[in-house]
Design an enzyme around this catalytic site. Sequence first.
Site, short mmCIF file in Angstrom:
data_model
loop_
_atom_site.label_atom_id
_atom_site.label_comp_id
_atom_site.label_asym_id
_atom_site.label_seq_id
_atom_site.Cartn_x
_atom_site.Cartn_y
_atom_site.Cartn_z
N ASP A 139 0.49 -1.16 0.21
CA ASP A 139 0.12 0.01 -0.05
C ASP A 139 0.76 1.53 -0.17
OD1 ASP A 139 -2.45 -1.82 0.30
OD2 ASP A 139 -2.13 -1.72 2.82
N GLU A 182 -12.27 -2.16 -2.81
CA GLU A 182 -10.69 -1.77 -2.15
C GLU A 182 -10.43 -0.25 -2.31
OE1 GLU A 182 -9.79 -4.17 0.67
OE2 GLU A 182 -7.89 -5.06 -0.46
#
Length: 309
Positions: free
Chosen positions: A29, A197
């Site tokens: 991420d 997401e």
Amino acid sequence: MTAYALVPASAQAAYPGSGVLTGDVSVHDPSMVKTSSGYVVYSTHNGVEARTSTDRTAFKRAGAAFTTLPSWWSTYNPDKDVWAPDVSYHGGKYLMYYAVSTFGSTHSAIGFASSPSGQPGTWTDHGVVHATTTSSGYNAIDPNLFVDDDGKWWLSFGSWSSGIKMIRLDPSTGKQYAADKAVRSLAARPSGTKAVEGPAVVKHGAYYYLFASYDTCCAGTSSTYKIKVGRASSPTGPYVDKNGVRMTENGGTEVLATHDKYIGPGGQSVLSDSDGDLLVYHYYDGTDGGTPKMGVNLLNWGSGWPVAY
């Protein structure tokens, strides 16, 4: 500064490999920010891991955003482990939104911090922005700040099972806007797998673009993550794909998916740099035992849709 050459479409594979990166690029991420002293990448785990580079190619580990972990994190994660930081520069300071949760739980919170320089160890935490419980029906994870041309602040986030949400923020506090508590839906998968997401909202030309990660992350070489996008005339949507299908109805145009050694690309962020917009993401290296690594590609907007090259 490293510039990645634009290759004619006829010479490209289905998807491009990442631009060349060296050093410590094992991340999940990633969110990249450009500061006066170079680039900093913040990523999941260990007090929000930090890596720095002067040329956007060679990266080295540089500690973490937080040297002292805020006590409130343990309410949502006993190990005080945080995920998916989102870093940007607005109003003369660097801002970070991040998620605190445990895997598979909706007992989650989005936190907020600021820094004068954006450098590791300089962040001041400001507590919870938005939280969810096991009965919320959505999940406060994977935040992304978008500041519109008219000065409005928006936070997209979430959410796995019920899709991507958005709330309005107050620029004076960095937290939820008191006069507008609505939780809007930007993307969802009402049929089949619910997995979507990791939003990132950017504006290019007349349109707002919503990037999101679909399918399964964090399973090494079994990961099926992929990046899709839709666009809208407003930051709150409705976002549609190239075929006009709404992202709230399973829509989304694929930007990047598994190819060659790049397995499960996702967890993306977008950074505007001097040579164009960068798509920054993680993938699992199929030639290195599924080790998570950072990938970076420039985006070509010539068609009105982002194409990685």
